[in-house]
Scaffold this active site. Sequence first.
Site, PDB file in Angstrom:
ATOM      1  N   CYS A 115       0.806  -1.225   0.000  1.00 53.14           N
ATOM      2  CA  CYS A 115       0.000   0.000   0.000  1.00 53.14           C
ATOM      3  C   CYS A 115       0.840   1.277   0.000  1.00 53.14           C
ATOM      4  O   CYS A 115       0.334   2.355  -0.299  1.00 53.14           O
ATOM      5  CB  CYS A 115      -0.950  -0.008   1.195  1.00 53.14           C
ATOM      6  SG  CYS A 115      -1.946  -1.513   1.326  1.00 53.14           S
ATOM      7  N   HIS A 255      -3.646   6.927   2.804  1.00 50.39           N
ATOM      8  CA  HIS A 255      -4.043   5.596   2.336  1.00 50.39           C
ATOM      9  C   HIS A 255      -5.406   5.268   2.936  1.00 50.39           C
ATOM     10  O   HIS A 255      -5.663   5.500   4.119  1.00 50.39           O
ATOM     11  CB  HIS A 255      -3.001   4.570   2.781  1.00 50.39           C
ATOM     12  CG  HIS A 255      -3.404   3.154   2.513  1.00 50.39           C
ATOM     13  ND1 HIS A 255      -3.947   2.748   1.319  1.00 50.39           N
ATOM     14  CD2 HIS A 255      -3.340   2.046   3.301  1.00 50.39           C
ATOM     15  CE1 HIS A 255      -4.212   1.455   1.380  1.00 50.39           C
ATOM     16  NE2 HIS A 255      -3.847   1.009   2.569  1.00 50.39           N
ATOM     17  N   ASN A 285     -10.215  -0.531   0.466  1.00 41.93           N
ATOM     18  CA  ASN A 285      -8.755  -0.461   0.438  1.00 41.93           C
ATOM     19  C   ASN A 285      -8.283  -0.996  -0.910  1.00 41.93           C
ATOM     20  O   ASN A 285      -8.472  -2.163  -1.222  1.00 41.93           O
ATOM     21  CB  ASN A 285      -8.192  -1.304   1.588  1.00 41.93           C
ATOM     22  CG  ASN A 285      -6.674  -1.278   1.660  1.00 41.93           C
ATOM     23  OD1 ASN A 285      -5.996  -0.901   0.712  1.00 41.93           O
ATOM     24  ND2 ASN A 285      -6.131  -1.704   2.789  1.00 41.93           N
TER      25      ASN A 285
END
EC number: 2.3.1.180
Length: 328
Positions: A115, A255, A285
Amino acid sequence: MQLHPVGIIGTGKYVPERILTNKDLEQMVETNDEWIVTRTGMRERRLAAPEQATSDLALHASKKALEAAGITAEDLDLIVVATITPDMFFPSTACLLQEKLGAKKAAAFDLSAACSGFIYGLATASNMIATGMYKHVLVVGAETLSRITDYTDRNTCILFGDGAGAVVLGQVPEGRGFKSFELGADGAGGELLKVCAGGSRTPSSPESIANKQHYIYMAGNEVYKFAVRIMGNAAEEALRKAGVDKGQIDLLIPHQANIRIIQSALNRLNLPEEKCMINLHKYGNVSAASIPIALAEAVEENRVNEGDCLVLVGFGGGLTWGASVLIW
Protein backbone atom coordinates in the site's frame (compact mmCIF):
# COMPACT_ATOMS: atom_id res chain seq x y z
CA MET A 1 24.40 19.39 -9.72
CA GLN A 2 21.39 21.70 -9.87
CA LEU A 3 18.17 19.83 -9.17
CA HIS A 4 15.01 20.69 -11.07
CA PRO A 5 11.74 21.18 -9.13
CA VAL A 6 9.44 18.22 -9.84
CA GLY A 7 5.71 17.93 -9.38
CA ILE A 8 2.55 16.27 -10.63
CA ILE A 9 1.33 17.70 -13.93
CA GLY A 10 -1.58 15.32 -14.59
CA THR A 11 -3.80 12.90 -12.66
CA GLY A 12 -6.23 10.16 -13.62
CA LYS A 13 -8.22 7.36 -12.03
CA TYR A 14 -10.26 4.33 -13.02
CA VAL A 15 -12.50 2.05 -10.99
CA PRO A 16 -14.36 -0.96 -12.42
CA GLU A 17 -18.13 -0.82 -12.90
CA ARG A 18 -19.13 -3.70 -10.62
CA ILE A 19 -19.97 -2.62 -7.06
CA LEU A 20 -19.78 -4.97 -4.07
CA THR A 21 -21.84 -3.50 -1.22
CA ASN A 22 -21.94 -4.36 2.46
CA LYS A 23 -25.39 -5.82 1.85
CA ASP A 24 -23.87 -8.13 -0.75
CA LEU A 25 -21.27 -9.25 1.77
CA GLU A 26 -24.01 -10.03 4.28
CA GLN A 27 -25.13 -12.77 1.88
CA MET A 28 -21.60 -14.18 1.61
CA VAL A 29 -20.16 -14.22 5.14
CA GLU A 30 -21.34 -13.69 8.71
CA THR A 31 -21.24 -9.90 8.91
CA ASN A 32 -23.52 -6.88 8.62
CA ASP A 33 -23.50 -3.37 7.23
CA GLU A 34 -23.45 -1.62 10.61
CA TRP A 35 -20.48 -3.65 11.85
CA ILE A 36 -18.46 -3.00 8.67
CA VAL A 37 -19.21 0.74 8.63
CA THR A 38 -18.45 1.15 12.34
CA ARG A 39 -15.17 -0.77 12.18
CA THR A 40 -13.87 0.39 8.79
CA GLY A 41 -15.99 3.20 7.35
CA MET A 42 -16.47 1.17 4.16
CA ARG A 43 -19.81 0.79 2.38
CA GLU A 44 -18.82 -0.29 -1.15
CA ARG A 45 -15.84 -1.50 -3.11
CA ARG A 46 -15.28 -2.08 -6.85
CA LEU A 47 -14.48 -5.42 -8.49
CA ALA A 48 -12.78 -5.94 -11.83
CA ALA A 49 -14.66 -7.77 -14.56
CA PRO A 50 -13.48 -11.35 -15.26
CA GLU A 51 -11.64 -10.24 -18.40
CA GLN A 52 -9.89 -7.32 -16.68
CA ALA A 53 -6.37 -7.53 -15.23
CA THR A 54 -4.26 -4.94 -13.44
CA SER A 55 -2.72 -3.58 -16.65
CA ASP A 56 -6.21 -2.96 -18.06
CA LEU A 57 -7.22 -0.86 -15.04
CA ALA A 58 -3.87 0.95 -15.23
CA LEU A 59 -4.42 1.73 -18.91
CA HIS A 60 -7.67 3.63 -18.29
CA ALA A 61 -6.17 5.70 -15.44
CA SER A 62 -2.97 6.38 -17.40
CA LYS A 63 -4.79 7.69 -20.46
CA LYS A 64 -6.66 10.18 -18.26
CA ALA A 65 -3.44 11.30 -16.56
CA LEU A 66 -1.69 11.81 -19.90
CA GLU A 67 -4.62 13.81 -21.22
CA ALA A 68 -4.64 15.98 -18.10
CA ALA A 69 -0.89 16.56 -18.45
CA GLY A 70 -1.26 17.55 -22.10
CA ILE A 71 1.29 15.04 -23.35
CA THR A 72 1.18 11.81 -25.34
CA ALA A 73 2.41 8.34 -24.42
CA GLU A 74 5.35 8.84 -26.80
CA ASP A 75 6.52 11.72 -24.58
CA LEU A 76 7.04 9.35 -21.64
CA ASP A 77 10.58 8.43 -20.61
CA LEU A 78 9.65 5.95 -17.88
CA ILE A 79 6.64 4.02 -16.55
CA VAL A 80 6.57 2.85 -12.93
CA VAL A 81 3.69 0.63 -11.81
CA ALA A 82 3.25 0.07 -8.07
CA THR A 83 1.28 -3.14 -7.54
CA ILE A 84 1.11 -6.36 -5.54
CA THR A 85 -1.31 -7.91 -8.04
CA PRO A 86 0.60 -7.89 -11.34
CA ASP A 87 -0.91 -9.51 -14.42
CA MET A 88 1.81 -12.17 -14.08
CA PHE A 89 5.25 -12.64 -12.51
CA PHE A 90 6.92 -11.35 -15.67
CA PRO A 91 6.93 -9.46 -17.89
CA SER A 92 6.17 -6.59 -15.56
CA THR A 93 2.76 -4.95 -15.60
CA ALA A 94 4.61 -1.73 -16.50
CA CYS A 95 5.92 -3.37 -19.69
CA LEU A 96 2.43 -4.61 -20.56
CA LEU A 97 1.11 -1.09 -19.95
CA GLN A 98 3.89 0.41 -22.07
CA GLU A 99 2.76 -1.70 -25.03
CA LYS A 100 -0.93 -0.90 -24.50
CA LEU A 101 -0.19 2.83 -24.35
CA GLY A 102 2.25 2.83 -27.26
CA ALA A 103 4.92 4.48 -25.11
CA LYS A 104 7.69 3.32 -27.39
CA LYS A 105 10.64 5.16 -25.82
CA ALA A 106 9.72 4.60 -22.16
CA ALA A 107 11.64 2.33 -19.83
CA ALA A 108 9.30 0.36 -17.58
CA PHE A 109 9.34 -1.55 -14.31
CA ASP A 110 7.08 -2.63 -11.44
CA LEU A 111 7.60 -1.66 -7.82
CA SER A 112 6.40 -3.77 -4.89
CA ALA A 113 5.87 -1.99 -1.57
CA ALA A 114 2.21 -2.93 -1.04
CA CYS A 115 0.00 0.00 0.00
CA SER A 116 3.04 2.30 0.27
CA GLY A 117 4.04 1.51 -3.31
CA PHE A 118 2.70 4.68 -4.90
CA ILE A 119 4.72 6.92 -2.53
CA TYR A 120 7.82 4.81 -3.21
CA GLY A 121 7.15 5.23 -6.92
CA LEU A 122 6.82 9.00 -6.62
CA ALA A 123 10.11 9.23 -4.73
CA THR A 124 11.91 7.12 -7.33
CA ALA A 125 10.51 8.94 -10.35
CA SER A 126 10.88 12.46 -8.97
CA ASN A 127 14.57 11.94 -8.30
CA MET A 128 15.11 10.79 -11.87
CA ILE A 129 13.48 13.96 -13.19
CA ALA A 130 15.18 16.23 -10.64
CA THR A 131 18.62 15.06 -11.79
CA GLY A 132 17.77 15.59 -15.46
CA MET A 133 17.80 11.90 -16.35
CA TYR A 134 14.17 11.99 -17.53
CA LYS A 135 11.60 14.62 -18.42
CA HIS A 136 8.24 12.86 -18.05
CA VAL A 137 7.47 9.83 -15.89
CA LEU A 138 4.16 8.01 -15.48
CA VAL A 139 3.62 6.61 -11.97
CA VAL A 140 0.69 4.25 -11.53
CA GLY A 141 -0.83 2.51 -8.53
CA ALA A 142 -3.05 -0.34 -9.75
CA GLU A 143 -4.55 -3.39 -8.09
CA THR A 144 -6.99 -6.25 -8.64
CA LEU A 145 -7.09 -7.33 -5.01
CA SER A 146 -10.32 -9.26 -5.59
CA ARG A 147 -8.16 -11.97 -7.23
CA ILE A 148 -6.25 -12.60 -3.98
CA THR A 149 -9.12 -12.07 -1.54
CA ASP A 150 -10.81 -15.01 0.19
CA TYR A 151 -14.53 -14.23 0.10
CA THR A 152 -15.18 -16.76 2.86
CA ASP A 153 -12.91 -14.88 5.29
CA ARG A 154 -15.01 -12.15 6.88
CA ASN A 155 -11.97 -10.45 8.40
CA THR A 156 -10.41 -9.57 5.04
CA CYS A 157 -13.09 -9.79 2.33
CA ILE A 158 -14.87 -6.68 3.64
CA LEU A 159 -11.75 -4.54 3.15
CA PHE A 160 -10.36 -4.83 -0.37
CA GLY A 161 -11.31 -3.59 -3.83
CA ASP A 162 -9.93 -3.00 -7.32
CA GLY A 163 -8.91 0.15 -9.18
CA ALA A 164 -6.09 2.28 -10.53
CA GLY A 165 -4.76 5.80 -10.15
CA ALA A 166 -2.06 7.44 -12.25
CA VAL A 167 -0.01 10.62 -12.30
CA VAL A 168 2.42 12.20 -14.74
CA LEU A 169 5.48 13.77 -13.15
CA GLY A 170 7.43 16.58 -14.78
CA GLN A 171 9.33 19.77 -14.08
CA VAL A 172 7.33 22.55 -12.41
CA PRO A 173 8.03 26.20 -11.53
CA GLU A 174 10.32 27.09 -8.63
CA GLY A 175 8.53 26.84 -5.30
CA ARG A 176 6.18 24.12 -6.51
CA GLY A 177 6.42 20.34 -6.48
CA PHE A 178 7.70 17.76 -4.02
CA LYS A 179 9.37 19.20 -0.95
CA SER A 180 10.20 15.99 0.90
CA PHE A 181 9.82 12.23 1.08
CA GLU A 182 9.86 9.92 4.06
CA LEU A 183 10.16 6.20 3.28
CA GLY A 184 10.61 3.33 5.67
CA ALA A 185 10.29 -0.39 6.22
CA ASP A 186 10.25 -2.91 9.05
CA GLY A 187 10.76 -6.38 7.62
CA ALA A 188 10.27 -7.89 11.07
CA GLY A 189 6.55 -7.25 10.55
CA GLY A 190 6.42 -9.04 7.22
CA GLU A 191 4.50 -11.96 8.71
CA LEU A 192 1.59 -9.71 9.68
CA LEU A 193 0.32 -9.04 6.15
CA LYS A 194 1.19 -11.38 3.31
CA VAL A 195 0.28 -13.84 0.58
CA CYS A 196 2.18 -16.98 1.56
CA ALA A 197 2.25 -19.06 -1.62
CA GLY A 198 3.08 -18.61 -5.28
CA GLY A 199 6.69 -17.50 -4.89
CA SER A 200 9.96 -19.38 -4.60
CA ARG A 201 9.48 -20.09 -0.88
CA THR A 202 6.17 -21.89 -1.33
CA PRO A 203 5.59 -22.64 -5.01
CA SER A 204 2.06 -23.14 -6.25
CA SER A 205 0.82 -26.67 -5.65
CA PRO A 206 -2.45 -28.54 -5.06
CA GLU A 207 -1.67 -28.29 -1.33
CA SER A 208 -1.08 -24.52 -1.36
CA ILE A 209 -4.35 -24.03 -3.22
CA ALA A 210 -6.27 -26.33 -0.86
CA ASN A 211 -4.83 -24.46 2.13
CA LYS A 212 -5.86 -21.09 0.65
CA GLN A 213 -2.29 -19.82 0.82
CA HIS A 214 -2.72 -17.69 -2.32
CA TYR A 215 -5.07 -15.30 -0.53
CA ILE A 216 -4.29 -12.28 1.63
CA TYR A 217 -3.49 -13.10 5.24
CA MET A 218 -3.63 -10.24 7.74
CA ALA A 219 -3.14 -10.09 11.50
CA GLY A 220 -5.66 -7.28 11.74
CA ASN A 221 -5.10 -6.03 15.28
CA GLU A 222 -1.32 -5.88 14.93
CA VAL A 223 -1.48 -4.12 11.56
CA TYR A 224 -3.99 -1.64 12.97
CA LYS A 225 -1.71 -0.75 15.89
CA PHE A 226 1.24 -0.32 13.52
CA ALA A 227 -0.79 1.86 11.16
CA VAL A 228 -2.09 4.19 13.88
CA ARG A 229 1.46 4.83 15.03
CA ILE A 230 3.24 5.06 11.68
CA MET A 231 0.78 7.24 9.74
CA GLY A 232 1.30 10.16 12.11
CA ASN A 233 5.03 9.53 12.48
CA ALA A 234 5.66 9.42 8.72
CA ALA A 235 3.60 12.53 8.03
CA GLU A 236 5.32 14.50 10.78
CA GLU A 237 8.78 13.45 9.56
CA ALA A 238 7.96 14.47 5.98
CA LEU A 239 6.73 17.84 7.26
CA ARG A 240 9.92 18.31 9.30
CA LYS A 241 12.11 17.55 6.28
CA ALA A 242 10.11 20.03 4.17
CA GLY A 243 10.24 22.73 6.83
CA VAL A 244 6.45 22.92 6.82
CA ASP A 245 4.20 23.36 9.86
CA LYS A 246 1.10 21.24 10.44
CA GLY A 247 -1.02 24.35 10.24
CA GLN A 248 0.09 24.92 6.63
CA ILE A 249 -1.48 21.68 5.36
CA ASP A 250 -4.35 22.35 2.95
CA LEU A 251 -5.23 18.73 2.22
CA LEU A 252 -4.20 15.37 3.65
CA ILE A 253 -4.46 12.45 1.22
CA PRO A 254 -3.99 9.26 3.26
CA HIS A 255 -4.04 5.60 2.34
CA GLN A 256 -7.68 4.51 2.51
CA ALA A 257 -7.44 1.49 4.80
CA ASN A 258 -9.69 2.27 7.74
CA ILE A 259 -11.60 5.37 8.86
CA ARG A 260 -10.34 5.04 12.43
CA ILE A 261 -6.71 5.02 11.26
CA ILE A 262 -7.38 8.15 9.18
CA GLN A 263 -9.06 9.88 12.13
CA SER A 264 -6.08 9.05 14.32
CA ALA A 265 -3.76 10.70 11.78
CA LEU A 266 -6.01 13.77 11.66
CA ASN A 267 -5.84 14.05 15.45
CA ARG A 268 -2.06 13.71 15.39
CA LEU A 269 -1.77 16.49 12.78
CA ASN A 270 -4.44 18.72 14.41
CA LEU A 271 -6.46 18.73 11.19
CA PRO A 272 -10.25 18.92 10.77
CA GLU A 273 -11.87 16.23 8.63
CA GLU A 274 -12.68 18.76 5.89
CA LYS A 275 -8.92 19.00 5.23
CA CYS A 276 -8.74 15.29 4.44
CA MET A 277 -9.64 13.39 1.26
CA ILE A 278 -11.69 10.36 2.28
CA ASN A 279 -13.26 8.00 -0.25
CA LEU A 280 -12.87 4.56 1.34
CA HIS A 281 -16.66 4.37 1.77
CA LYS A 282 -16.86 4.02 -2.03
CA TYR A 283 -13.80 1.98 -2.93
CA GLY A 284 -12.48 0.22 0.18
CA ASN A 285 -8.76 -0.46 0.44
CA VAL A 286 -7.19 -0.53 -3.04
CA SER A 287 -3.61 -0.90 -1.76
CA ALA A 288 -1.13 0.96 -4.01
CA ALA A 289 -4.04 2.52 -5.92
CA SER A 290 -5.70 4.12 -2.88
CA ILE A 291 -3.67 7.33 -2.71
CA PRO A 292 -3.56 8.10 -6.47
CA ILE A 293 -7.31 7.42 -6.79
CA ALA A 294 -7.98 9.76 -3.86
CA LEU A 295 -5.66 12.40 -5.32
CA ALA A 296 -7.30 12.23 -8.76
CA GLU A 297 -10.74 12.46 -7.19
CA ALA A 298 -9.70 15.46 -5.10
CA VAL A 299 -8.53 17.18 -8.30
CA GLU A 300 -11.83 16.27 -10.03
CA GLU A 301 -13.76 17.80 -7.14
CA ASN A 302 -11.71 21.02 -7.25
CA ARG A 303 -10.38 20.41 -3.75
CA VAL A 304 -6.81 21.06 -4.92
CA ASN A 305 -5.71 24.56 -5.95
CA GLU A 306 -2.42 25.98 -7.18
CA GLY A 307 -0.09 26.65 -4.27
CA ASP A 308 -1.88 24.24 -1.91
CA CYS A 309 0.20 22.17 0.49
CA LEU A 310 -0.66 18.47 0.20
CA VAL A 311 0.54 15.66 2.43
CA LEU A 312 0.37 12.14 1.01
CA VAL A 313 0.88 9.30 3.51
CA GLY A 314 0.45 5.55 3.50
CA PHE A 315 1.48 2.26 5.08
CA GLY A 316 1.35 -1.34 3.97
CA GLY A 317 2.69 -4.87 3.93
CA GLY A 318 6.40 -5.30 4.28
CA LEU A 319 5.85 -3.60 6.64
CA THR A 320 6.38 -0.34 4.77
CA TRP A 321 5.43 3.30 5.02
CA GLY A 322 5.83 6.46 3.01
CA ALA A 323 4.89 10.14 3.10
CA SER A 324 5.46 13.20 0.95
CA VAL A 325 4.89 16.93 1.14
CA LEU A 326 3.86 18.48 -2.15
CA ILE A 327 3.14 22.09 -3.14
CA TRP A 328 0.61 21.93 -5.98
